[in-house]
Design an enzyme around this catalytic site. Structure first.
Site, mmCIF file in Angstrom:
data_model
loop_
_atom_site.group_PDB
_atom_site.id
_atom_site.type_symbol
_atom_site.label_atom_id
_atom_site.label_comp_id
_atom_site.label_asym_id
_atom_site.label_seq_id
_atom_site.Cartn_x
_atom_site.Cartn_y
_atom_site.Cartn_z
ATOM 1 C CE1 TYR A 1 -2.572 28.777 -24.730
ATOM 2 C CE2 TYR A 1 -3.699 27.197 -26.136
ATOM 3 C CZ TYR A 1 -2.646 28.079 -25.918
ATOM 4 O OH TYR A 1 -1.688 28.249 -26.873
ATOM 5 N N GLY B 1 0.795 -1.224 0.000
ATOM 6 C CA GLY B 1 0.000 0.000 0.000
ATOM 7 C C GLY B 1 0.830 1.278 0.000
HETATM 8 N N1 ACO Z 1 1.383 -4.526 9.350
HETATM 9 C C1 ACO Z 1 1.334 -4.702 10.672
HETATM 10 N N2 ACO Z 1 2.428 -4.770 11.448
HETATM 11 C C2 ACO Z 1 3.618 -4.647 10.851
HETATM 12 C C3 ACO Z 1 3.740 -4.454 9.472
HETATM 13 C C4 ACO Z 1 2.551 -4.385 8.708
HETATM 14 N N3 ACO Z 1 2.568 -4.157 7.383
HETATM 15 N N4 ACO Z 1 5.055 -4.383 9.177
HETATM 16 C C5 ACO Z 1 5.719 -4.520 10.335
HETATM 17 N N5 ACO Z 1 4.856 -4.673 11.343
HETATM 18 C C6 ACO Z 1 5.144 -4.837 12.778
HETATM 19 C C7 ACO Z 1 5.519 -6.274 13.134
HETATM 20 O O1 ACO Z 1 4.356 -7.039 13.328
HETATM 21 C C8 ACO Z 1 6.297 -6.040 14.395
HETATM 22 O O2 ACO Z 1 5.396 -5.782 15.443
HETATM 23 P P1 ACO Z 1 5.709 -6.283 16.952
HETATM 24 O O3 ACO Z 1 7.039 -5.659 17.294
HETATM 25 O O4 ACO Z 1 4.584 -5.719 17.746
HETATM 26 O O5 ACO Z 1 5.762 -7.757 16.872
HETATM 27 C C9 ACO Z 1 7.042 -4.747 14.112
HETATM 28 O O6 ACO Z 1 6.304 -4.097 13.108
HETATM 29 C C10 ACO Z 1 8.439 -4.940 13.594
HETATM 30 O O7 ACO Z 1 8.376 -5.846 12.512
HETATM 31 P P2 ACO Z 1 9.515 -6.919 12.210
HETATM 32 O O8 ACO Z 1 8.988 -7.834 11.183
HETATM 33 O O9 ACO Z 1 10.016 -7.509 13.491
HETATM 34 O O10 ACO Z 1 10.640 -5.938 11.639
HETATM 35 P P3 ACO Z 1 11.864 -6.255 10.663
HETATM 36 O O11 ACO Z 1 12.685 -5.014 10.682
HETATM 37 O O12 ACO Z 1 12.505 -7.558 11.019
HETATM 38 O O13 ACO Z 1 11.220 -6.434 9.218
HETATM 39 C C11 ACO Z 1 9.717 -5.799 7.456
HETATM 40 C C12 ACO Z 1 10.658 -5.312 8.561
HETATM 41 C C13 ACO Z 1 10.535 -6.488 6.338
HETATM 42 C C14 ACO Z 1 9.069 -4.513 6.901
HETATM 43 C C15 ACO Z 1 8.664 -6.769 8.011
HETATM 44 O O14 ACO Z 1 8.096 -6.213 9.176
HETATM 45 C C16 ACO Z 1 7.558 -7.061 7.046
HETATM 46 O O15 ACO Z 1 7.705 -7.899 6.172
HETATM 47 N N6 ACO Z 1 6.397 -6.339 7.169
HETATM 48 C C17 ACO Z 1 5.296 -6.542 6.308
HETATM 49 C C18 ACO Z 1 5.526 -5.869 4.958
HETATM 50 C C19 ACO Z 1 4.328 -6.104 4.069
HETATM 51 O O16 ACO Z 1 4.266 -7.102 3.398
HETATM 52 N N7 ACO Z 1 3.344 -5.180 4.131
HETATM 53 C C20 ACO Z 1 2.067 -5.367 3.526
HETATM 54 C C21 ACO Z 1 2.140 -5.032 2.062
HETATM 55 S S1 ACO Z 1 0.593 -5.427 1.281
HETATM 56 C C22 ACO Z 1 -0.407 -4.084 1.571
HETATM 57 O O17 ACO Z 1 0.030 -3.060 2.025
HETATM 58 C C23 ACO Z 1 -1.816 -4.135 1.174
HETATM 59 C C1 V55 Z 2 -4.042 -2.750 -0.498
HETATM 60 C C2 V55 Z 2 -4.303 -1.469 -0.132
HETATM 61 C C3 V55 Z 2 -5.570 -1.123 0.283
HETATM 62 C C4 V55 Z 2 -6.545 -2.076 0.345
HETATM 63 C C5 V55 Z 2 -6.294 -3.370 -0.022
HETATM 64 O O1 V55 Z 2 -2.494 -3.986 -1.707
HETATM 65 C C6 V55 Z 2 -5.018 -3.704 -0.446
HETATM 66 C C7 V55 Z 2 -2.702 -3.065 -0.938
HETATM 67 C C8 V55 Z 2 -4.993 1.148 0.483
HETATM 68 O O2 V55 Z 2 -5.920 0.122 0.647
HETATM 69 O O3 V55 Z 2 -7.787 -1.689 0.780
#
Ligand code: ACO
Ligand code: V55
Length: 293
Positions: free
Chosen positions: A255, A136
């Site tokens: 424009y 996102g």
């Molecule tokens: N959502 C919720 N919590 C998250 C997210 C996330 N996207 N990313 C990190 N956190 C939290 C972890 O749960 C953890 O929480 P806690 O300390 O309470 O257990 C804290 O942040 C630290 O995370 P770690 O994984 O321990 O941190 P690290 O530095 O080792 O890794 C990384 C960082 C690679 C970003 C990893 O946290 C990760 O893979 N996060 C998810 C990334 C992702 O895939 N996001 C979603 C994309 S899809 C979308 O947005 C629709």
């Molecule tokens: C994503 C982001 C959204 C959502 C569902 O893939 C998926 C990312 C910003 O909102 O509602």
């Protein structure tokens, strides 16, 4: 923050910044020397975007739009991350367990700032990608006018890794910036890529070594801050909207945008720019901008 030298180098003596922290603390704004620094501020959660952050980002953008101290806005992340994307617990799991209107509201609140407010924001915007950028987070990344990344920043369309196709405006944002082959590669493999690769595929303008990221971003922000905010607004909004129009519509619209920008400009920017070249001969417009002071 008091503007003292945090890194202990003594190299930069920045003037004090004006600071605003959002009520729930998910967003931070620091304003100083023409730049509004807008920070994702959940470093312990890698700046994952939960519903509170999405709501507070809209408040912060309101503040920055009205603040004369911010001529350029830089969106960056506190700590190691830019943003780890949507909060998988608070935005997905908790919402799934709630009645349907909660999801509708959560989606609206994220769309509101991630693209609707940001894409045509009244001031120039720069994404300064300091670290992790997932899922996102690509939407606000692309909706900033310019983007500069650390070479070692890590990007990923990680949706397929945990079981969804990209949602929100993520795929639309990718299509806006990168070639289809690159977009589908990363959307379908879920593989990460670094800041250098992001620059090579034009997802960001530049990648620079992490220790130069802030200085380079400030340099670019200052280039923009020299120009009239009003003129830059006309220029960026004109470009972004005209892209989707026919030539015929675009001719009329651009424009209209030009006249809207120039007519009634309280600073008389165009007239002054012409005067300093044609009458005073103090600068050459092809090679740099006139003195706005
Ligand atoms: N959502 C919720 N919590 C998250 C997210 C996330 N996207 N990313 C990190 N956190 C939290 C972890 O749960 C953890 O929480 P806690 O300390 O309470 O257990 C804290 O942040 C630290 O995370 P770690 O994984 O321990 O941190 P690290 O530095 O080792 O890794 C990384 C960082 C690679 C970003 C990893 O946290 C990760 O893979 N996060 C998810 C990334 C992702 O895939 N996001 C979603 C994309 S899809 C979308 O947005 C629709
Ligand atoms: C994503 C982001 C959204 C959502 C569902 O893939 C998926 C990312 C910003 O909102 O509602």
């Amino acid at each position: 923050m008091d503007g003292t030298d945090e890194d202990g180098t003594g190299a930069d003596e920045r003037p004090p910044l004006e600071v605003w922290e959002s009520p729930e603390g998910t967003v931070r704004v620091e304003i100083g020397s023409d730049i509004g620094w807008l920070l994702f501020n959940r470093p312990e959660k890698r700046n994952a975007m939960n519903p509170a952050l999405n709501a507070e980002m809209a408040q912060a953008l309101d503040l920055l739009e009205g603040h004369e101290g911010a001529r350029v806005v830089v969106l960056t992340g506190a700590g190691e991350a830019w943003s780890a994307g949507m909060d998988l617990k608070e935005y997905f799991r908790d919402v799934e367990a709630s009645p349907p209107h909660v999801e509708i509201a959560a989606r609206r609140t994220s769309a509101e700032w991630q693209w609707r407010r940001l894409i045509h924001f009244a001031k120039p915007t720069i994404a300064m990608v300091n670290g992790w950028c997932f899922g996102g987070a690509f939407t606000p990344l692309v909706c900033c006018d310019l983007a500069i990344a650390a070479e070692d920043a890590v990007f990923g369309l990680s949706e397929v890794n945990w079981g969804i196709p990209p949602g929100g405006l993520v795929s639309r944002a990718l299509a806006e910036t990168v070639p289809t082959r690159d977009a589908l590669w990363f959307i379908m493999t879920g593989e990460t890529f670094d800041g250098r690769r992001a620059a090579a595929m034009r997802l960001v303008n530049e990648a620079v070594p992490a220790d130069r990221l802030r200085a380079r971003t400030e340099e670019v922000a200052r280039l923009l801050a020299r120009h009239s905010t009003r003129v830059l607004r006309g220029a960026k909004v004109g470009f972004k909207k005209a892209r989707l129009m026919s030539w015929d519509e675009a001719e009329d619209y651009l424009y209209a945008k030009l006249d809207q920008t120039v007519l009634g400009d309280p600073e008389q920017t165009k007239q002054e720019g012409l005067r300093q070249f044609l009458d005073r001969k103090t600068y050459r417009p092809g090679l740099g901008s006139f003195d706005r002071r």
